[in-house]
Structure formats: C-alpha cells, structure tokens
Write a protein that holds these residues in place. Sequence first.
Motif, PDB file in Angstrom:
ATOM      1  N   UNK A 240       0.841  -1.213   0.000  1.00 31.24           N
ATOM      2  CA  UNK A 240       0.000   0.000   0.000  1.00 31.24           C
ATOM      3  C   UNK A 240       0.872   1.258   0.000  1.00 31.24           C
ATOM      4  N   UNK A 241       1.946   1.220   0.791  1.00 33.83           N
ATOM      5  CA  UNK A 241       2.857   2.372   0.852  1.00 33.83           C
ATOM      6  C   UNK A 241       3.474   2.645  -0.518  1.00 33.83           C
TER       7      UNK A 241
ATOM      8  N   UNK B 218       3.091   5.886  -2.830  1.00 36.39           N
ATOM      9  CA  UNK B 218       4.252   6.646  -3.312  1.00 36.39           C
ATOM     10  C   UNK B 218       4.174   6.842  -4.824  1.00 36.39           C
ATOM     11  N   UNK B 219       3.730   5.779  -5.519  1.00 35.93           N
ATOM     12  CA  UNK B 219       3.605   5.874  -6.979  1.00 35.93           C
ATOM     13  C   UNK B 219       2.548   6.903  -7.364  1.00 35.93           C
ATOM     14  N   UNK B 220       1.455   6.909  -6.578  1.00 33.59           N
ATOM     15  CA  UNK B 220       0.401   7.889  -6.846  1.00 33.59           C
ATOM     16  C   UNK B 220       0.891   9.308  -6.582  1.00 33.59           C
ATOM     17  N   UNK B 221       1.647   9.488  -5.479  1.00 33.30           N
ATOM     18  CA  UNK B 221       2.213  10.810  -5.174  1.00 33.30           C
ATOM     19  C   UNK B 221       3.185  11.252  -6.259  1.00 33.30           C
ATOM     20  N   UNK B 222       3.986  10.290  -6.761  1.00 38.08           N
ATOM     21  CA  UNK B 222       4.923  10.614  -7.834  1.00 38.08           C
ATOM     22  C   UNK B 222       4.162  11.060  -9.089  1.00 38.08           C
ATOM     23  N   UNK B 223       3.041  10.371  -9.361  1.00 39.36           N
ATOM     24  CA  UNK B 223       2.217  10.751 -10.510  1.00 39.36           C
ATOM     25  C   UNK B 223       1.626  12.142 -10.316  1.00 39.36           C
ATOM     26  N   UNK B 224       1.078  12.381  -9.111  1.00 44.38           N
ATOM     27  CA  UNK B 224       0.431  13.667  -8.849  1.00 44.38           C
ATOM     28  C   UNK B 224       1.414  14.826  -8.838  1.00 44.38           C
ATOM     29  N   UNK B 225       2.671  14.551  -8.505  1.00 42.81           N
ATOM     30  CA  UNK B 225       3.655  15.632  -8.458  1.00 42.81           C
ATOM     31  C   UNK B 225       3.930  16.208  -9.844  1.00 42.81           C
TER      32      UNK B 225
END
Length: 533
Positions: A368-369, A373-380
């Motif tokens: 899940x972490x 992190x992958x989602x945060x990287x995408x959103x950044x």
Amino acid sequence: METQKEKKERTMDAISLLLKATHDITALMDVGDDGKVRYNQINKAYSNVTGLELEEVMGKTPEEVYGDIHGKLLSSYYDPCIQEKKTVHYQATVNVLGDIRQVETRLTPIIKEEKVVQVLSCAQDKTDQRRMEERFSRFYSLSVEMMCILDKSGFILDINEAWVKKFHVQHKELLSKNIIDWIHPEDAQSFELAMQKVLTGHKEENLETRIKIGKQAYRWVSWSAVISIEENVLYATARDIDDQKKAKAQVDEQRKFMETLFKNSSDGIVLFDNHHRVIDINDSFKDIFGYSLEEIKGKDVDDVVCKNEKREEAEKITEAVMDGENIVTEGIRYSRDHKKKYLKIKGMLVTIDNEAKGGFGIYTDITKQKEDEEELRYLSFHDKLTGLYNRAYFEKEALRLDQAEYVPITVMIGDVDNLKLANDRYGHFVGDELLIRISRILEKSCRKSDVVARWGGDEFAILLPNTDKEQAKTILRRVKENCEEDSFDPVRLSISIGMAVKEKKEESLNSLIQKAEEEMYLAKGRRIQSLKN
C-alpha cells in the motif's frame, strides 16, 4: 622528444582516465577568455549525484546549469584558483536532489603558458562520514561502559561519566580511591591476580566480579583491562552485567515471550534451518503469502516466496543471512495466488552456542505504501483535474528540450474561452468539464512527442520540439477543428492560443514563453472584438 601537442594529448588522456576511474564527484571546467568557467566533462559520479548528464551541462556555466543564486556561488569558488593559479579547497553544504549534503571540493588549475585554461574539480561527499562521527561522539558520551585509568596499585587516576550515572556519586568522590576497595571480598583475590597478570603484559577479558560503591547493593560487572607500557598505567572497562545475571533466571519466561511475539507479530516471519528449509511460520506470514505451514514445511524458503526472475536475488539474501549478516532491504515477492507483494525484508541468523542453526526471514508488507508513493509521484507531475502534465513537469521538460537538436521549438500558451461564463452561469461542475474537454482536444490534436500541460487555472501550455511555424499552424488548425466537432452543451468549446517559435539555439525559452503569452492575449482580444462586432 615529446611535442607540446603530444604532451597536451597525454595530459587530456590522463584527465579522461581520472574522470572514469575516480569515485569522486569530478568535473573538468574550461576557463573562457571572459574568466567564466564552463563544463567540459563530468564523470558518472557527478551524474549520479546531480541527476545531470554531460549533454545537459557541456559548454554551460554553473549559472546556466544551477540558476543565478547557486550558480554564482559555485563560480565564486573558482575565482581564487584561476586568479592565483593555485589549488583551492573549500567546503560547502549543498542541496543534492532534495538531500542536504556536506561536500569537500578541491579545485586544481591546469596551466598552459602561464595561464589557467582549465580547472579540475574533485569533490568528496563527507556527509555520511560526518554523520558517523557525530553518532560515534554521541554514542561515546552516552555509553554505559564504565571506563577507568588505574596506577599499578589499583588507585584511580581517571574515571568516565558512566560510573557517576551508575552509582549516583560525584566524579571527584571517585578519584584517588583504590578500585580493590570496591570489590566484593569473595572476588578480591581473583581480581588482584588478574591485575598482576595484566601488569606482566597480558590482556584480561571478561573477568566477572561484584562491586559496590557507597550504600548501594553489589552489582555484577565484567572487567577487561590492558596495560599501557608507555604511560605505565592500566586501562580498564567494567561492563555492568548484573541484569544479564538476573536474566539467566528468566530464560523460560523470555522464551515464552519470544514465542508470543513470533505468533502475534504484524510482520510475516518464517524460521528456516541452515539448509534454508521452512521450520515454522507465523499467522502474519500466512496472511501475506497465503500458505499454511503444512503446505510449505520442509520446502526451501526461496521456492515458497519467489518467482524465477527474483530467485537469484532471494538466494543471495538467504546466503548472506547464513553468513551472519543482518539483512534489511526491500524487494518484490509473490503470494500463493501469484500476487506481487512489495515487502521490507529483514533476515537474521539464529545461533545456539555460537553455532548457526538457521535464520529468520521477516517480511513487512509495504504494498500500500509503494502504491501511495507511486500515486504521489504521478500527482507531483500531473494535474489532478485534467490528467495532463502540470506546470512543474512542463518547466522540467522545457529545460531538457532546450537543446540545439530540438530546434526549431514552438511554445503555445492557450486560455480557455467561456470558462468564467460556464462557472458563473452553470456552476463549477460544468466549468471543470469544459477544462477536461479542452484537455482531451489538445491531447488529440498534438503528437506523442509534444508536451501538453495545464499551465494553471484556465491556461494550458504546449511544448513542440522540432516544430517550425508552419507545422505549428497545422496543429492550431487541428485544435480549432476538433473544438468545432466536439459537441458540448451549454458552452461552446473554444481556446485562444498564442505561439512563438525558437529558431536559433541562443534564444531563451523563457522569452519564448513570454512571447507566446503575449500572442495569446492578442488572440483573446481579437476574439472578444469579433464577438462585439
């Protein structure tokens, strides 16, 4: 006899070899007639630390690579090296890919005909060393090891703070006392014999005695001591083992505790023998991997948790554990139903009477972490509403594409028409849908090599490498046609776009963006005027 040309080539070959061979963060800088330094070569270590490749920096000044503030600071270090023709050393705290690092740099001038023509910059990252020194210093000051210096008769010459903390007495009260006076009467003889042995040059280790200072109860300590022939004194440490002695009486209770911890840990734990065969697993291991103990008992642990592509990596970890290494790493393993699991993996050796009996594999599920992190990287780098790249990504790509090989480069800045009307009259839901529709039209109208981004609010930006004015006009026509073909009620789809073309390498992309914005405002004005007419 060696010619100047041959000598120069030999020097450059030596520098190139140094750049490849050294682990230092190294750059070769050319010194121009204007006194500025420009990048000529960088090595792999430089690229790894900065994230920059040679083609991104070659021929550029530090200001052009790192911006005015940081770049000017870097350039200032080169001035004394160039002007005074001498090697310069400096220390700096730098931000490397978001991490604050302490770097020591040596600038070496390369002189030709009494003029500095190049400077070799070799930097070493001292951050980990400094942190280790700080940790060691803190550890020493907080050490529970009681250390002392004795004369040959056992009188205390110096003593560390651990004694003060352990026995709650003042430092000055301990000095000049005879250490033998603290020893339990039953242990005094063995202690004195050990001291005599040390005085003859032998090292004493793990001598256990009881000591007492003041009114406190006796405590068990383990002594180690050596003699310093030069200083004619004894160095001794006394490690408090009183709790260990008491702990021996509590082995059964601790074993029960460890069994409880094993069974109830939130981490998946597997116990395997020294042939890597599964002995036991806990409930969390069952939850993570989906196996019961009956299914896998006696099987190789790596066969259980790995697919073929991860088998070699897993075997190396298991072998390292059996060699006595405490392993902490992250990796991918697979469950019984072949689901990929991102895991923090720990491994430790199990020894009994100093003999390896097997090991523990401990798995923390961080799937899940990792997904977060992958989602945060995408959103950044993406706009949440439209799914397009955001301004940060656009600016990053603009820096990357600002190279001669991508010229001509076209920049388009667009402003969505009728957005205020949609928001005010029909609500922000319709306004958001309008932005999304325009986003899809821009993606549809552009090529895969183009960078389409939401610039902010109702503005969009497009970066078109290797695109001249006529090609850009074709894309503009596609945008207009796709807007006209797309039916969207209750607001007509339209976007006012301005563009500017970089046809020369020397032109600045920033000025290009500014021109495109100006053209966009003119296009917006023309549209408003035509509506009034």
